[in-house]
Design a protein around this motif. Structure first.
Motif, mmCIF file in Angstrom:
data_model
loop_
_atom_site.group_PDB
_atom_site.id
_atom_site.type_symbol
_atom_site.label_atom_id
_atom_site.label_comp_id
_atom_site.label_asym_id
_atom_site.label_seq_id
_atom_site.Cartn_x
_atom_site.Cartn_y
_atom_site.Cartn_z
ATOM 1 N N LYS A 173 0.855 -1.176 0.075
ATOM 2 C CA LYS A 173 0.060 -0.025 0.075
ATOM 3 C C LYS A 173 0.702 1.165 -0.069
ATOM 4 C CE LYS A 173 -3.632 2.306 2.570
ATOM 5 N NZ LYS A 173 -3.103 3.711 2.744
ATOM 6 N N LEU A 174 2.036 1.289 0.712
ATOM 7 C CA LEU A 174 2.857 2.473 0.730
ATOM 8 C C LEU A 174 3.961 2.654 -0.211
ATOM 9 C CD1 LEU A 174 2.877 2.882 4.819
ATOM 10 C CD2 LEU A 174 1.254 3.541 3.162
ATOM 11 N N SER A 175 4.434 1.411 -0.845
ATOM 12 C CA SER A 175 5.532 1.601 -1.698
ATOM 13 C C SER A 175 5.035 2.180 -3.282
ATOM 14 C CB SER A 175 6.208 -0.007 -1.882
ATOM 15 O OG SER A 175 7.191 0.198 -2.842
ATOM 16 N N ALA A 176 5.858 2.951 -3.647
ATOM 17 C CA ALA A 176 5.666 3.720 -5.207
ATOM 18 C C ALA A 176 6.034 2.843 -5.970
ATOM 19 C CB ALA A 176 6.069 4.999 -5.139
ATOM 20 N N ALA A 213 0.512 -13.820 -1.891
ATOM 21 C CA ALA A 213 0.154 -12.960 -3.001
ATOM 22 C C ALA A 213 -1.179 -11.903 -2.381
ATOM 23 C CB ALA A 213 -0.197 -13.721 -4.144
ATOM 24 N N ALA A 214 -1.971 -12.573 -1.789
ATOM 25 C CA ALA A 214 -3.148 -12.019 -1.545
ATOM 26 C C ALA A 214 -3.055 -10.435 -0.796
ATOM 27 C CB ALA A 214 -4.069 -12.796 -0.725
ATOM 28 N N PRO A 215 -2.149 -10.391 0.230
ATOM 29 C CA PRO A 215 -2.050 -8.976 0.942
ATOM 30 C C PRO A 215 -1.347 -8.041 -0.113
ATOM 31 C CG PRO A 215 -1.328 -10.876 2.376
ATOM 32 C CD PRO A 215 -1.405 -11.519 1.121
ATOM 33 N N VAL A 216 -0.440 -8.567 -0.979
ATOM 34 C CA VAL A 216 0.313 -7.388 -1.907
ATOM 35 C C VAL A 216 -0.949 -7.047 -3.125
ATOM 36 C CG1 VAL A 216 1.842 -7.444 -3.654
ATOM 37 C CG2 VAL A 216 2.490 -8.610 -1.561
ATOM 38 N N LEU A 217 -1.815 -8.062 -3.458
ATOM 39 C CA LEU A 217 -2.778 -7.484 -4.498
ATOM 40 C C LEU A 217 -3.714 -6.651 -3.874
ATOM 41 C CD1 LEU A 217 -3.359 -11.120 -6.116
ATOM 42 C CD2 LEU A 217 -2.061 -9.076 -7.074
ATOM 43 N N VAL A 234 -5.872 -1.022 -2.782
ATOM 44 C CA VAL A 234 -6.275 0.077 -2.053
ATOM 45 C C VAL A 234 -5.496 1.270 -2.353
ATOM 46 C CG1 VAL A 234 -6.139 1.160 0.586
ATOM 47 C CG2 VAL A 234 -6.812 -1.498 -0.207
ATOM 48 N N ARG A 235 -4.271 1.007 -2.924
ATOM 49 C CA ARG A 235 -3.272 2.085 -3.032
ATOM 50 C C ARG A 235 -3.985 2.707 -4.579
ATOM 51 N NH1 ARG A 235 1.819 4.196 -2.461
ATOM 52 N NH2 ARG A 235 2.869 5.295 -4.451
ATOM 53 N N ALA A 236 -4.221 2.094 -5.546
ATOM 54 C CA ALA A 236 -4.932 2.392 -6.801
ATOM 55 C C ALA A 236 -6.050 3.518 -6.198
ATOM 56 C CB ALA A 236 -5.102 1.409 -7.670
ATOM 57 N N ARG A 237 -6.875 2.799 -5.503
ATOM 58 C CA ARG A 237 -8.211 3.551 -5.108
ATOM 59 C C ARG A 237 -7.941 4.816 -4.441
ATOM 60 N NH1 ARG A 237 -10.970 2.060 0.347
ATOM 61 N NH2 ARG A 237 -9.204 3.269 0.763
ATOM 62 N N GLN A 258 -7.663 10.848 -5.177
ATOM 63 C CA GLN A 258 -6.842 11.986 -5.003
ATOM 64 C C GLN A 258 -6.911 12.714 -6.572
ATOM 65 O OE1 GLN A 258 -2.783 11.598 -3.889
ATOM 66 N NE2 GLN A 258 -2.307 13.821 -3.968
ATOM 67 N N ARG A 259 -6.797 12.110 -7.591
ATOM 68 C CA ARG A 259 -6.619 12.511 -9.007
ATOM 69 C C ARG A 259 -8.146 12.970 -9.040
ATOM 70 N NH1 ARG A 259 -2.801 8.446 -12.568
ATOM 71 N NH2 ARG A 259 -1.117 8.602 -11.092
#
Length: 363
Positions: free
Chosen positions: A81-84, A127-131, A136-139, A144-145
């Motif tokens: 979630k926090l990694s760009a 894999a599930a937590p990463v996906l 959530v990051r994309a949302r 914001q956009r």
């Protein structure tokens, strides 16, 4: 609308409690080092927002050597979630899966089918937590956009309304000057002629009154025409005829991190001041539309023969979404510069940003 999302510290405490409950329910007579690894993994979740990679490293031993599920999964979710950089959570998920699968060869009486099922479970668990974290990051980025798009559109709507108001006021000013003022002038002239040729005193006095009122009306009309051509009124945020004194307000209301440096002589013409203002306004609008997340540097400068302004922005930190626009902003600025016998330069910088520079003669 008020957000129903709980505060971050409540979510962190809930994750720690859930991880501790997972460790307690999955516990069985274990070694002391297993208990220490479980405690470290659960306690590290308190710091997952500040140091996500460090927390992931602290939960990795527990993921490899114990039956803990929640703490490593939360650490993976936080990294995603926090990694760009999307490669970082993928690498972390692979490391977690490999670390958990290392113990398979040392398990006693494990059939091949059980090993395949366990391997599939480990891969899915990593894999599930990463996906989910990437989702959530994309949302959040999309939300914001959307806010940025709405702000940009609102800003353009205000600018368009100000331009329309300026054109309407200029048109009204021209009509008042060309039509009304002309008619009142004729009234004053005819009243003056009547004053000279009137046969009686009453008629002369009436003509003098008409002439005086006509002259006063002409003065009021000239004053109103001047106001209409010079300002968009108090109801607009940016006046149609701005000066350098309005430049700071423009920068502060742009919604961009801007560094304003330099100064210009106080005796420059109003046309040059308006050209500099409009150049800065258009450049900041383009930064907001086409380079989200970028910062800008504005430098005012002058020499013995020329003066001008340069606006340089850094590359965008996020991908820009297509926004409506006429595409004639820089063209209009170049035409304005040519009218002042100046020059407008624009183009990409070496680091991927953009630079706009206006140069006009001091005379």
């Amino acid at each position: 609308m008020t957000s129903l999302r709980p505060p971050p510290w409540v979510i962190d405490v809930a994750f720690v409690v859930l991880a501790a409950l997972d460790a307690w329910l999955a516990s069985y007579p274990t070694e002391t080092e297993d208990v220490v690894m479980a405690v470290i993994a659960c306690a590290a979740l308190f710091f997952r927002r500040r140091w996500p990679l460090a927390v992931f490293v602290l939960t990795l031993p527990a993921a490899a050597l114990t039956d803990l599920v929640v703490a490593p999964a939360v650490a993976l979710y936080t990294v995603a979630k926090l990694s760009a950089d999307r490669r970082v959570p993928v690498v972390c998920a692979i490391v977690t899966a490999v670390s958990a699968a290392i113990t398979f060869p040392f398990m006693e009486q494990v059939s091949r089918a059980d090993a395949v099922v366990s391997g599939a479970y480990v891969v899915a668990w990593a894999a599930a937590p990463v996906l989910f974290g990437q989702l959530v990051r994309a949302r959040d980025e999309l939300a914001q956009r959307l806010v940025e798009i709405e702000q940009a559109r609102d800003h353009e709507r205000r600018l368009h309304a100000q331009a329309v108001l300026a054109r309407e006021r200029a048109q009204i000013g021209r009509e008042m000057h060309d039509v009304v003022s002309h008619q009142v002038s004729l009234i004053a002239v005819r009243a003056g002629a009547l004053m000279v040729a009137a046969p009686d005193t009453d008629t002369k006095e009436a003509a003098r009154t008409i002439r005086g009122l006509s002259v006063t009306t002409l003065e009021e009309l000239r004053h109103l025409v001047t106001l209409l051509r010079a300002s968009g009124g108090r109801s607009t945020e940016l006046t149609p005829q701005p000066t350098l004194a309005d430049l700071r307000a423009l920068v502060d209301s742009s919604g961009i991190a801007v560094e304003l440096d330099g100064s210009l002589p106080a005796d420059i013409t109003g046309a040059a001041q308006r050209a500099i203002y409009r150049t800065v306004q258009e450049a900041l609008t383009n930064v907001r539309k086409h380079a989200p997340g970028a910062t800008a540097d504005i430098r005012l400068w002058s020499t013995a023969q020329t003066l001008g302004v340069s606006i340089t922005n850094t590359p965008s930190t996020r991908s820009a979404l297509p926004l409506p626009g006429s595409g004639h902003g820089l063209v209009g600025l170049a035409e304005r510069a040519e009218l002042l016998q100046g020059q407008l330069l624009s183009g990409r910088t070496a680091d991927g940003g953009f630079r706009v520079e206006l140069r006009v003669p001091r005379s």
